[in-house]
Design a protein around this motif. Structure first.
Motif, PDB file in Angstrom:
ATOM      1  N   MET A   1       0.818  -1.200   0.000  1.00  0.00           N
ATOM      2  CA  MET A   1       0.000   0.000   0.000  1.00  0.00           C
ATOM      3  C   MET A   1       0.859   1.259   0.000  1.00  0.00           C
ATOM      4  N   THR A   2       1.964   1.210   0.748  1.00  0.00           N
ATOM      5  CA  THR A   2       2.865   2.363   0.809  1.00  0.00           C
ATOM      6  C   THR A   2       3.482   2.641  -0.557  1.00  0.00           C
ATOM      7  N   VAL A   3       3.810   1.596  -1.274  1.00  0.00           N
ATOM      8  CA  VAL A   3       4.401   1.758  -2.606  1.00  0.00           C
ATOM      9  C   VAL A   3       3.402   2.433  -3.541  1.00  0.00           C
ATOM     10  N   LEU A   4       2.131   2.096  -3.417  1.00  0.00           N
ATOM     11  CA  LEU A   4       1.094   2.702  -4.246  1.00  0.00           C
ATOM     12  C   LEU A   4       0.951   4.193  -3.957  1.00  0.00           C
ATOM     13  N   VAL A   5       1.005   4.567  -2.695  1.00  0.00           N
ATOM     14  CA  VAL A   5       0.907   5.983  -2.313  1.00  0.00           C
ATOM     15  C   VAL A   5       2.113   6.750  -2.832  1.00  0.00           C
ATOM     16  N   VAL A   6       3.296   6.189  -2.676  1.00  0.00           N
ATOM     17  CA  VAL A   6       4.513   6.849  -3.164  1.00  0.00           C
ATOM     18  C   VAL A   6       4.465   6.986  -4.680  1.00  0.00           C
ATOM     19  N   TYR A  11       3.769  10.340  -9.408  1.00  0.00           N
ATOM     20  CA  TYR A  11       3.067  10.574 -10.677  1.00  0.00           C
ATOM     21  C   TYR A  11       2.465  11.970 -10.710  1.00  0.00           C
ATOM     22  N   LEU A  12       1.814  12.379  -9.634  1.00  0.00           N
ATOM     23  CA  LEU A  12       1.227  13.718  -9.581  1.00  0.00           C
ATOM     24  C   LEU A  12       2.300  14.806  -9.632  1.00  0.00           C
ATOM     25  N   THR A  13       3.421  14.571  -8.973  1.00  0.00           N
ATOM     26  CA  THR A  13       4.518  15.537  -8.998  1.00  0.00           C
ATOM     27  C   THR A  13       5.074  15.685 -10.416  1.00  0.00           C
TER      28      THR A  13
END
Length: 57
Positions: A1-6, A11-13
């Motif tokens: 889950m942490t990898v998905l958030v990162v 991606y947004l950055t």
């Protein structure tokens, strides 16, 4: 889950950096020579007079 958030934050950055870079490139090739309509006091007076004129009709 942490990898998905990162990955989502990265991606947004990158997307924001890309949008900013494209915006600067467009501004470089198409500079804004003048603003659309400078709002100084006489201009506002003319706009208000025209508004009153058409409101009465």
């Amino acid at each position: 889950m942490t990898v998905l958030v990162v990955a989502a934050i990265a991606y947004l950055t990158l997307a924001l950096i890309l949008v900013y870079a494209i915006d600067n490139l467009v501004a470089l090739f198409f500079p804004d020579a003048h603003s659309a309509m400078p709002l100084n006091f006489p201009t506002l007076e003319k706009m208000m007079a025209a508004s009153r004129k058409y409101y009465r009709k």
